[in-house]
Design a protein around this motif. Structure first.
Motif, PDB file in Angstrom:
ATOM      1  N   ALA A 260       0.944  -1.245  -0.021  1.00 28.84           N
ATOM      2  CA  ALA A 260       0.165  -0.085   0.088  1.00 28.84           C
ATOM      3  C   ALA A 260       0.909   1.341  -0.079  1.00 28.84           C
ATOM      4  CB  ALA A 260      -1.027  -0.074   1.140  1.00 28.84           C
ATOM      5  N   VAL A 261       1.909   1.450   0.804  1.00 29.49           N
ATOM      6  CA  VAL A 261       2.792   2.141   0.873  1.00 29.49           C
ATOM      7  C   VAL A 261       3.433   2.551  -0.446  1.00 29.49           C
ATOM      8  CG1 VAL A 261       4.866   3.495   2.132  1.00 29.49           C
ATOM      9  CG2 VAL A 261       2.957   2.320   3.332  1.00 29.49           C
ATOM     10  N   GLY A 262       4.325   1.648  -0.725  1.00 31.34           N
ATOM     11  CA  GLY A 262       4.922   1.617  -2.269  1.00 31.34           C
ATOM     12  C   GLY A 262       3.939   2.124  -3.255  1.00 31.34           C
ATOM     13  N   GLY A 263       2.779   1.568  -3.186  1.00 33.73           N
ATOM     14  CA  GLY A 263       1.630   1.845  -4.378  1.00 33.73           C
ATOM     15  C   GLY A 263       1.559   3.392  -4.349  1.00 33.73           C
ATOM     16  N   VAL A 264       1.243   3.996  -3.050  1.00 33.63           N
ATOM     17  CA  VAL A 264       1.031   5.205  -3.034  1.00 33.63           C
ATOM     18  C   VAL A 264       2.110   6.221  -3.548  1.00 33.63           C
ATOM     19  CG1 VAL A 264       0.654   7.362  -1.594  1.00 33.63           C
ATOM     20  CG2 VAL A 264      -0.769   5.057  -1.035  1.00 33.63           C
ATOM     21  N   ILE A 266       4.147   5.153  -5.670  1.00 35.51           N
ATOM     22  CA  ILE A 266       4.413   5.139  -7.247  1.00 35.51           C
ATOM     23  C   ILE A 266       3.171   5.993  -7.918  1.00 35.51           C
ATOM     24  CG2 ILE A 266       4.012   3.368  -9.258  1.00 35.51           C
ATOM     25  CD1 ILE A 266       5.083   1.262  -7.363  1.00 35.51           C
ATOM     26  N   PHE A 267       2.426   6.062  -7.318  1.00 38.41           N
ATOM     27  CA  PHE A 267       1.077   7.002  -7.561  1.00 38.41           C
ATOM     28  C   PHE A 267       1.636   8.366  -7.520  1.00 38.41           C
ATOM     29  CE2 PHE A 267      -2.539   9.650  -6.458  1.00 38.41           C
ATOM     30  CZ  PHE A 267      -2.959   9.822  -7.659  1.00 38.41           C
ATOM     31  N   GLY A 268       2.293   8.753  -6.549  1.00 37.78           N
ATOM     32  CA  GLY A 268       2.766  10.190  -6.548  1.00 37.78           C
ATOM     33  C   GLY A 268       3.616  10.486  -7.640  1.00 37.78           C
ATOM     34  N   VAL A 269       4.710   9.542  -7.974  1.00 38.86           N
ATOM     35  CA  VAL A 269       5.826   9.310  -9.127  1.00 38.86           C
ATOM     36  C   VAL A 269       4.586   9.703 -10.376  1.00 38.86           C
ATOM     37  CG1 VAL A 269       7.485   8.541 -10.481  1.00 38.86           C
ATOM     38  CG2 VAL A 269       7.508   8.347  -7.784  1.00 38.86           C
ATOM     39  N   LEU A 270       3.754   9.012 -10.571  1.00 35.65           N
ATOM     40  CA  LEU A 270       3.196   9.072 -11.972  1.00 35.65           C
ATOM     41  C   LEU A 270       2.299  10.495 -11.863  1.00 35.65           C
ATOM     42  CD1 LEU A 270       1.626   5.576 -12.067  1.00 35.65           C
ATOM     43  CD2 LEU A 270       3.473   6.251 -13.684  1.00 35.65           C
ATOM     44  N   ALA A 453       9.020  -4.210  -9.319  1.00 33.07           N
ATOM     45  CA  ALA A 453       9.978  -4.397  -8.406  1.00 33.07           C
ATOM     46  C   ALA A 453       9.533  -4.421  -7.101  1.00 33.07           C
ATOM     47  CB  ALA A 453      10.741  -3.152  -8.734  1.00 33.07           C
ATOM     48  N   LEU A 454       8.396  -3.560  -6.663  1.00 33.42           N
ATOM     49  CA  LEU A 454       7.970  -3.557  -5.440  1.00 33.42           C
ATOM     50  C   LEU A 454       7.221  -4.908  -5.237  1.00 33.42           C
ATOM     51  CD1 LEU A 454       6.860  -1.889  -3.037  1.00 33.42           C
ATOM     52  CD2 LEU A 454       5.013  -1.413  -4.191  1.00 33.42           C
ATOM     53  N   CYS A 455       6.462  -5.444  -5.961  1.00 29.59           N
ATOM     54  CA  CYS A 455       5.755  -6.655  -5.771  1.00 29.59           C
ATOM     55  C   CYS A 455       6.770  -7.872  -5.648  1.00 29.59           C
ATOM     56  CB  CYS A 455       4.755  -7.176  -6.928  1.00 29.59           C
ATOM     57  SG  CYS A 455       3.231  -5.933  -7.168  1.00 29.59           S
ATOM     58  N   TRP A 456       7.512  -7.801  -6.151  1.00 28.83           N
ATOM     59  CA  TRP A 456       8.941  -9.002  -6.463  1.00 28.83           C
ATOM     60  C   TRP A 456       9.524  -8.801  -5.129  1.00 28.83           C
ATOM     61  CZ3 TRP A 456       9.772 -13.001  -9.173  1.00 28.83           C
ATOM     62  CH2 TRP A 456      11.051 -13.717  -9.040  1.00 28.83           C
TER      63      TRP A 456
END
Length: 476
Positions: A260-264, A266-270, A453-456
């Motif tokens: 969840a934290v990593g997804g947020v 990544i969303f911020g980068v996008l 990379a995050l999921c792995w």
């Protein structure tokens, strides 16, 4: 009241026999009523069909949802599901249930069209058509196919499910089959009696093939089990995944939190990249000029043969193709590795990519290139990032990572090549069709690489399973 074991078996067998006989009687009664145009039945069919048409015709969102659900019972979907299940059973070295699946599926391919031609009933005519379907109406092929397809899955895999969960699973399958049948009436392509006849015929065919399979087991020297235990209860252990330790709650919560934290982030980068190309950079900047120039150059240099090819190839990144490949690979991975963690990795990669794409597309809200578009009408999502490219890169990238760590050497290079070539090809088709800018494609590749990379790192799909805890058998 305590019922002796042999009496309980007799009761269950009698109930199954009565269900099959009841389905046969109901089907032939409906068939006779349709053939002789029984007026109360005809009136009921028309009343229900007109009422549902009036209810759904004015609601475009509901019509779209009905189309999505009805596709789950189509011949194409049913055939695909049963082919994948057959491959799974053969890989797990269960030839008998595999033959059962094939024979049962082939029967539906013959029964439905043959009866439609013999009965020759025309499809309904409604005031506001919202769907169309070829051929005759009785019985409903979707109702028959869904009953047989999901009934076969239930019979084959019921032994792998714990007893306490079996009623819920049976109820879920029944609800799905009923919902698919409802969509056929609601969309105005079948009468209610067509759908009920399809259900009854499906139950009848499942019963006949199950009896034949049980006789096959008896001839092979195996005592046939009660059908309530599934098609082949002894195969439950072989069809389940290998024992793996259950994740402790804190480890599971930590993994969810990290994703969840990593997804947020990544969303911020996008979001930042999207704002950069839509709001920060000026119209005359190098990046914006290159975006516009590539789109215009592609549009000017289209040729009919290449356009036709690109429209076919771009489907590789479409939702239907991605879901089809994802389900197929998940089934094969589970059959070959007998582990759930790689399957979880694939599902999280594709599911998370979809959420990130939809969220970033909604907040950036970039318009499509101002050039003529090649191909069908575009979905309502915006241009940044490209969902087709992101989905293709994530799916095939995940497959390549698993193949590199788990597959034999001869499969590694083809998987890696697919992970590189397919996203590039899909990216070209999206640029060529004028539906994305170059920076949209680059944003998609950024999304895919960061999320993969995050999921792995979080899921660790190829980590060896712990052996300290073994799940209890499914029947306990």
């Amino acid at each position: 009241m305590n019922v002796p074991r042999w009496e309980g078996f007799a009761l269950r067998a009698s109930a199954g026999l009565l269900a099959v006989l009841g389905a046969a009687a109901g089907f032939f009664l409906l068939l006779g009523a349709v053939e002789y145009r029984f007026r109360p039945l005809i009136a009921l069919d028309r009343t229900v069909g007109d009422a549902l048409n009036d209810l759904v015709a004015a609601n475009g969102l509901l019509v779209g949802a009905l189309h999505r659900v009805t596709d789950l019972g189509g011949r194409e979907t049913s055939t695909y599901v049963l082919v994948v299940v057959t491959a799974f059973l053969l890989i797990r070295r269960r030839p008998r249930p595999a033959v059962y699946v094939v024979v049962t599926a082939m029967g539906t391919l013959v029964l439905s069209p043959a009866l439609k031609v013999l009965v020759g009933r025309l499809r309904p005519v409604v005031d506001t058509p919202v769907a169309d379907a070829p051929g005759m109406s009785f019985p409903s092929g979707h109702a028959l196919s869904s009953t047989v397809c999901y009934g076969v899955l239930l019979l084959v895999f019921l032994p792998t499910v714990r007893r306490g969960w079996r009623p819920a699973l049976i109820a879920t399958v029944a609800a799905l089959v009923l919902l698919i049948g409802f969509t056929r009436v609601a969309l105005g392509v079948h009468f209610l009696s067509d759908v009920v006849a399809g259900w009854l015929l499906g139950v009848l065919w499942l019963g006949v093939t199950a009896v034949a399979f049980r006789r096959w087991l008896r001839d092979g020297g195996t005592s046939p089990p009660p059908i309530a235990e599934g098609l082949e209860p002894g195969a439950g252990r072989a069809l389940r995944g290998a024992p793996e330790a259950r994740e402790r709650t804190e480890h599971l919560l930590r993994g969810i939190s990290e994703l969840a934290v990593g997804g947020v982030l990544i969303f911020g980068v996008l979001f930042g990249a999207g704002l950069l190309v839509t709001e920060v950079l000026s119209t005359g900047s190098v990046v914006v000029s290159a975006d516009r120039g590539v789109a215009q150059w592609m549009a000017r240099h289209r040729v009919p043969p290449l356009t036709d090819v690109s429209l076919v190839v771009t489907r590789v990144g479409g939702t239907r193709w991605i879901v089809t490949v994802l389900v197929t690979v998940c089934v094969l991975v589970l059959a070959l590795l007998r582990r759930w963690r790689p399957v979880l990795f694939l599902l999280v990669v594709v599911g998370g990519e979809t959420l990130l794409f939809l969220a970033s597309s909604a907040v950036v809200s970039r318009g499509r290139p101002a050039v003529p578009h090649a191909g069908p009408e575009l979905p309502p999502t915006s241009s940044f990032p490209s969902g087709h490219v992101a989905a293709t890169a994530c799916l095939y990238g995940a497959i390549a990572l698993l193949a590199w760590r788990c597959a034999r050497r001869r499969w590694r290079l083809p998987a890696l090549a697919a992970a590189i070539v397919l996203p590039v090809v899909v990216a070209f088709t999206r640029l060529y069709g004028g539906v994305h800018y170059l920076t949209d494609v680059l944003g998609s590749l950024l999304l895919a690489s960061l999320w993969l990379a995050l999921c792995w790192w979080v899921i660790r799909p190829t980590a060896p399973p712990a052996a300290e805890e073994t799940p209890a058998p499914a029947g306990d």
